[in-house]
Design a protein around this motif. Structure first.
Motif: not given
Length: 323
Positions: A262-276
């Motif tokens: 899920i977070f990989e898709k979010l990072e791709e869409v919003f161009h941000v990086h989420f923490l572990t």
């Protein structure tokens, strides 16, 4: 008021106290033919109504009695109000007041404050009534170990760890049902976020993994993802006292891998990086959600053991907050 009978008794009570003289609750009960408990309940309703409409105040003194403090103009307005067939006195929603106040606080930045006066104006309440509502808010927040701090000269603000904040906010948003009302809360808290894009990422991941969440579970995941995105800019750390040992354990299970997807898709869409920590937090919520419906904690933990004995204590801590 819900029934004409209620309005009749409210008028009777007002007539008993309208002259401003001190009178005992028992005497009022005897005069109008109600129990003292019923009289006290209606006095509370009338008191709230007067305070919220700036029509005076009902004063009480233990072992002495009660009396009305209001000028002649206010008394005329009260009489007129109680004669209004459409008036609803005693039909307020205390839970609704608390929810609206909590929504205001959870929508503030961590450093922002709100004075009692401003809160009262926003909610169209008197300051004394607002103070009562704030007390109820403190009781609600205490479950999540969140404090309502009153900074002198500035006002109130929330003080909490990020983990508790996210769980509390999710529960506040989910408090209203059915779905349409939950959507309204989501729109309120995440008005500056493309929620539809986040929803799409979750649905795509669901389809790819052949996961089928209930509506409630889906909303919870959606809300947590929205919170993670919204809180990113604040750089507030999630507490990771279970990290990294439990992370190694969690990586063995589908819940963690699904969350990563899920977070990989979010990072791709919003161009941000989420923490572990964001991934870890949500994967634990998904894992715990499988057991929330089980009322017996022992049964819950026995189910968790099927995953890994080392997760028992950790999930137990999470369940105490989530429940």
């Amino acid at each position: 008021m819900k029934r004409s009978k209620d309005k009749f008794y409210m008028k009777q009570i007002f007539d008993c106290i309208s002259d401003g003289e001190i009178i005992a609750t028992g005497k009022i009960a005897k005069e109008i033919g109600l129990s003292e408990k019923s009289v006290r309940n209606r006095l509370n309703e009338l008191s709230d109504f007067l305070l919220e409409n700036n029509l005076g105040e009902i004063q009480r003194k233990p072992r002495v009695g009660i009396w009305l403090e209001a000028n002649e103009n206010q008394k005329e307005e009260i009489q007129k109000a109680l004669s209004d067939e459409d008036l609803q006195v005693g039909n307020y929603d205390p839970r609704g007041r608390v929810n609206e106040t909590l929504k205001i606080f959870f929508n503030l930045r961590p450093w922002q404050t709100m004075t009692t006066q401003k809160l009262a104006e926003k909610l169209f309440l008197s300051v004394p009534t607002m103070l009562k509502v704030l007390k109820e808010c403190e009781e609600w927040l205490e479950v999540y170990h969140i404090s309502l701090v009153n900074e002198r000269g500035k006002g109130y603000r929330l003080k909490s760890e990020e983990n508790e904040y996210r769980v509390a906010l999710k529960n506040l948003i989910m408090m209203k049902k059915p779905g349409e009302e939950i959507k309204e809360n989501i729109d309120y808290f995440f008005s500056n976020i493309d929620v539809s894009a986040i929803r799409k990422c979750i649905i795509q991941t669901e389809n790819e993994w052949d996961y089928h969440f209930t509506d409630e579970s889906f909303y919870e995941i959606l809300i947590y993802c929205c919170i993670a995105y919204k809180r990113k800019e604040l750089a507030l750390p999630l507490v990771s006292d279970y990290f990294p040992e439990e992370l190694k354990i969690l990586k063995k299970y589908n819940e963690y891998a699904f969350t990563v997807a899920i977070f990989e898709k979010l990072e791709e869409v919003f161009h941000v990086h989420f923490l572990t920590e964001d991934v870890l937090f949500l994967s634990i919520q998904i894992l715990c959600s499988k057991f929330i419906g089980i009322s017996d904690v022992d049964v819950t933990l026995s189910q968790v053991k099927k995953y890994d004995n080392k997760l028992v204590d950790f999930v137990d801590r999470m369940l105490k907050v989530i429940r």
